[in-house]
Design an enzyme around this catalytic site. Sequence first.
Site, mmCIF file in Angstrom:
data_model
loop_
_atom_site.group_PDB
_atom_site.id
_atom_site.type_symbol
_atom_site.label_atom_id
_atom_site.label_comp_id
_atom_site.label_asym_id
_atom_site.label_seq_id
_atom_site.Cartn_x
_atom_site.Cartn_y
_atom_site.Cartn_z
ATOM 1 C CD GLU A 123 20.708 1.068 4.826
ATOM 2 O OE1 GLU A 123 21.220 1.459 3.765
ATOM 3 O OE2 GLU A 123 20.505 -0.129 5.087
ATOM 4 N NE ARG A 151 24.809 0.285 7.977
ATOM 5 C CZ ARG A 151 23.835 -0.312 7.300
ATOM 6 N NH1 ARG A 151 22.795 -0.789 7.949
ATOM 7 N NH2 ARG A 151 23.904 -0.435 5.987
ATOM 8 C CG HIS A 177 35.082 3.091 38.002
ATOM 9 N ND1 HIS A 177 34.478 4.100 37.281
ATOM 10 C CD2 HIS A 177 34.112 2.544 38.777
ATOM 11 C CE1 HIS A 177 33.202 4.145 37.593
ATOM 12 N NE2 HIS A 177 32.947 3.219 38.505
#
Length: 687
Positions: free
Chosen positions: A434, A619, A104
């Site tokens: 969802e 999730r 970087h």
Amino acid sequence: MKAIVFAYHDIGCVGLKALVEAGYDIQAVFTHTDSPNENRFFSSVARVAADLDLPVFAPEDVNHPLWIERIQQLQPDIIFSFYYRNMLCDDILSSAPRGGFNLHGSLLPKYRGRAPINWVLVNGETETGVTLHQMVKKADAGPIVGQHKVMISGSDTALTLHTKMRDAANELLRDLLPKMKNASLPLEPQKESEASCFGRRTADDGAIDWQKSALAINNLVRAVTEPYPGAFSYLGQRKLIIWRSQPLDVVHSKLAGTVLSTSPLVVACGDGALEIITGQGEEGLYVQGSRLAQEMGIVTGIRLGNKPSQKLKRRTRVLILGVNGFIGNHLTERLLRDNRYEVYGLDIGSDAICRFLDNPNFHFVEGDISIHSEWIEYHIKKCDVILPLVAIATPIEYTRNPLRVFELDFEENLKIVRDCVKYNKRIVFPSTSEVYGMCDDKEFDEDSSRLIVGPINKQRWIYSVSKQLLDRVIWAYGAKENLKFTLFRPFNWMGPRLDNLDAARIGSSRAITQLILNLVEGSPIKLVDGGEQKRCFTDIHDGIEALFRIIENRDGACDGQIINIGNPTNEASIRELAEMLLRCFEKHELRHNFPPFAGFKDIESSAYYGKGYQDVEYRTPSIRNARRILDWQPEIALEQTVMETLDFFLRGVVLEQNVLEQNVLEQNVLEQNVIEQSKTSKDEHHV
């Protein structure tokens, strides 16, 4: 040692050559195709790889499952990234036992993100450098292998500093790569307290604000001069580009942007003055400052500034249905702060948006989308961007009121979608995390992940499939009727004004609000199925910034896109969230106002949500689209979000208690006065 290299730019060429010299067995090189629209002043990684007889590829999306599979088949020991423009997914990084390492262009943790060379010059830094660090989920945040400092002189430009950085990268890699080949080097964690992050820069960022100091403007000139598009200003409608300048420490009484002299060409700034040494008109030649003044007809006393508008640009009109909700009120605040937007809102309440009611660019009507269909259609026709944020989005309602969920979340919103088609209006539609359901991918990808839900008798999926069907309808309208749309999928956004404690009392709230209610009332914290389910929590401010950029839609980049908005680094189980919340609660300054902690209580999901519920173990979003399209990266840590959310609710409860106590006190005083007056009246009558 087998290595796979992701590289671009001069630094990529330096890294590739350093790996070859260090004896690495390079299996493949991944780079980018050279854009014809880019002023390319650097060497080609593809050419260097070809000269070295290395296999080279330039996929549009290296994180696509097909490319992931090909990379895994190569079985690399280690991965390197040298100025490659895209983040690499976990599946790629985990394919190398030694991990992945990125070079970087700054002294991390400072100047994470894009264009660090330009930014350090803009900000007037005197030093920077290059850092080799291990790659993790969060961009430029992994532990450091090594750094090489670079000093910045007052005469450095982006090009000269780039040359210094290239040389520094070469020295750093020649030192570290042989050592890394033979052994694992110690890694130094980055200090998050010292981190800073900067986004991409565009040509428009070269616009000069003459109110700034001469030093700051000169820094901008240095940062964006050739080979970049240059710092610029306007003389009327004509653009003037400044390639080289110097700040002058002079005192003047002129307005910023006023030309003080033409030979040399000197312009007044907010503090000091700027001498334009070289520049050019948009269609002219590169010339000295005094010659530029002659060619453009610049005279002493004239003012440079922004390009005059041909006509006053109208604010973009945004219609938010559900404006009083969690996302709606925070988005309204962000849009109004920008001052380029006019917000029209409808909702059944106004408690969260009362702070905007006096703003002339905010127009609110109290109403229900199932009743005010004519008002909605009229304002869809009137506005530019439509956000239908009205939905039932609390899990307990999916099993308690499934038909109401379908009627509101699907049927009422379908009417809005069709009105957007009818009047050719852009819709920014809130899909949901969802929709991924029980997807078994490690990360949920908008373009490739399967949307898997449970059987019909598990009614909790009615919300997911209602949203999914609307996603598909909107996509079809885009393909067949040219509907302009963007679908965004929030992943567990959290922050102040999420639901309210009254909703939590009847179980109709999201997780953290329910947990806070338990703490406030001194009741046990109920952990459904032990609270082992994991979620990636996203701070509302991070989420709203991404949504704002979707509405902004620079160059139409968001049209026809599906974008996950979440924070993969903020993953925690519900139990871990509850424990973090408890720690914050116990040390909060208002803690003494509330009962003792009543402990945790494990409970089965069927007992809490009722029959028909089914949960998801994890999730986790892929946010590659958000990074690529929006140049967005979530920054706020979970604990900060938890503290701010808790603080908001605790102060609200204490304020409510104080108001209630004050009302009781006033009522007691009033009653006492009535008694005293009655007694006095009786005494007078007796006399």
